[in-house]
Design an enzyme around this catalytic site. Sequence first.
Site, PDB file in Angstrom:
ATOM      1  N   ASP A  65      25.780  50.098  31.993  1.00  0.00           N
ATOM      2  CA  ASP A  65      26.496  50.428  33.250  1.00  0.00           C
ATOM      3  C   ASP A  65      26.123  51.822  33.755  1.00  0.00           C
ATOM      4  O   ASP A  65      26.948  52.521  34.366  1.00  0.00           O
ATOM      5  CB  ASP A  65      28.021  50.358  33.030  1.00  0.00           C
ATOM      6  CG  ASP A  65      28.462  48.986  32.524  1.00  0.00           C
ATOM      7  OD1 ASP A  65      29.442  48.933  31.756  1.00  0.00           O
ATOM      8  OD2 ASP A  65      27.803  47.993  32.871  1.00  0.00           O
ATOM      9  N   ASN A 114      23.671  44.386  38.434  1.00  0.00           N
ATOM     10  CA  ASN A 114      24.822  43.942  37.657  1.00  0.00           C
ATOM     11  C   ASN A 114      26.096  44.183  38.452  1.00  0.00           C
ATOM     12  O   ASN A 114      26.186  45.171  39.199  1.00  0.00           O
ATOM     13  CB  ASN A 114      24.880  44.736  36.329  1.00  0.00           C
ATOM     14  CG  ASN A 114      26.059  44.325  35.454  1.00  0.00           C
ATOM     15  OD1 ASN A 114      26.289  43.142  35.236  1.00  0.00           O
ATOM     16  ND2 ASN A 114      26.811  45.319  34.992  1.00  0.00           N
ATOM     17  N   GLY A 165      31.541  31.758  36.066  1.00  0.00           N
ATOM     18  CA  GLY A 165      30.573  31.664  37.153  1.00  0.00           C
ATOM     19  C   GLY A 165      31.127  31.803  38.553  1.00  0.00           C
ATOM     20  O   GLY A 165      30.511  31.331  39.515  1.00  0.00           O
ATOM     21  N   HIS A 214      29.982  45.083  37.955  1.00  0.00           N
ATOM     22  CA  HIS A 214      30.923  45.562  36.932  1.00  0.00           C
ATOM     23  C   HIS A 214      32.302  45.684  37.577  1.00  0.00           C
ATOM     24  O   HIS A 214      32.424  46.241  38.685  1.00  0.00           O
ATOM     25  CB  HIS A 214      30.463  46.915  36.365  1.00  0.00           C
ATOM     26  CG  HIS A 214      31.378  47.438  35.305  1.00  0.00           C
ATOM     27  ND1 HIS A 214      31.389  46.922  34.024  1.00  0.00           N
ATOM     28  CD2 HIS A 214      32.344  48.371  35.348  1.00  0.00           C
ATOM     29  CE1 HIS A 214      32.337  47.544  33.330  1.00  0.00           C
ATOM     30  NE2 HIS A 214      32.930  48.418  34.108  1.00  0.00           N
TER      31      HIS A 214
HETATM   32  C1  GRF Z   1      33.677  39.270  36.266  1.00  0.00           C
HETATM   33  O1  GRF Z   1      34.918  39.916  36.186  1.00  0.00           O
HETATM   34  C2  GRF Z   1      32.585  40.299  36.304  1.00  0.00           C
HETATM   35  O2  GRF Z   1      32.941  41.505  36.924  1.00  0.00           O
HETATM   36  C3  GRF Z   1      32.370  40.587  34.870  1.00  0.00           C
HETATM   37  O3  GRF Z   1      32.555  39.360  34.182  1.00  0.00           O
HETATM   38  C4  GRF Z   1      33.358  38.519  34.978  1.00  0.00           C
HETATM   39  C5  GRF Z   1      32.543  37.290  35.239  1.00  0.00           C
HETATM   40  O4  GRF Z   1      33.255  36.378  35.945  1.00  0.00           O
HETATM   41  N1  GRF Z   1      31.039  41.121  34.673  1.00  0.00           N
HETATM   42  P1  GRF Z   1      32.496  35.062  36.493  1.00  0.00           P
HETATM   43  O5  GRF Z   1      31.759  34.434  35.314  1.00  0.00           O
HETATM   44  O6  GRF Z   1      31.546  35.510  37.560  1.00  0.00           O
HETATM   45  O7  GRF Z   1      33.609  34.226  37.006  1.00  0.00           O
END
Ligand code: GRF
Length: 212
Positions: free
Chosen positions: A150, A107, A11, A109
Amino acid sequence: MKIAVLVSGGGTNLQAIIDAIADGSITNTEICLVYSNNPNAYALERAEKAGIKAVAKSPKEFPSRQEFNEALLQILKDAEPDLVVLAGCLVVIPDIVVREYQNRIINIHPSLIPSFCGTGFYGLKVHEKVLERGVRVSGATVHFVDEGTDTGPIILQKPVMIRQDDTPEVLQRRIMEQAEWKILPKAIDLIANGKVRVEGNKVVIDGYDDIF
Ligand code: GRF
C-alpha cells in the site's frame, strides 16, 4: 486497453468494473482475464456470468512460493494485459510481477492511505481499526502498486464520513458503495484514456481539478 483483474473474494469491485464498462463510464477498455487465488471466490462466478476468461490457481497447488510466483507471472503474460487491477486480491504480488508491470498495477484499498494501511490492514480489519481509533473520516484509495504494501503513488481517493452507530460491517459496505465502486472504475477510465502519469512518487492526472 486490456485489463487483468485479480480477485480473492466476493468480487463487488470486479462487478463495478464490469458494469462501468457496460454502461460506458469506462471507455476504451476490455477485461481480458480474471484471476483468483481462491477457487471458491464468488468473483469467479461474476466473471463467468459476464463471459470473461477466469483462472483460479492457489499458492497451495505449488511446491514452493517461488514456483507459484513464476506461474502467476506466466498467467498474466499469457493474457497480455496493459494494466493489472487488484480488486480485493489478498495474494502478496511478487516482486517479479511488480517489476514486469512497473506502474501498470493498481490496487483499491479501503482507507485513506497513508492511514490504516500496510501489513495486516485488509478487509474488515481496516474498518475495525478505524472505529477503534475513533476517526471521523475514512474512505478508499486507488494507488499504483510498488514493492511495498500500500505504498505506491496515489491515483484517486474518496472520503466517507463515519457515523457514531457504525459497525465495521456497515462502514465497510458504505465505503464500498460510496467510494470503492466509484474511484476504481474512474481510475481505470482515466488510465485507459492516457490521462494518468507518474512523476516521481506522485501521480499527475490531466483535468484532475474538474473531475469531482
Ligand atoms: C474491498 O473492501 C476492497 O477494498 C478490499 O477487499 C474488499 C474486496 O471486496 N481490497 P470485493 O471482493 O471487491 O467485493
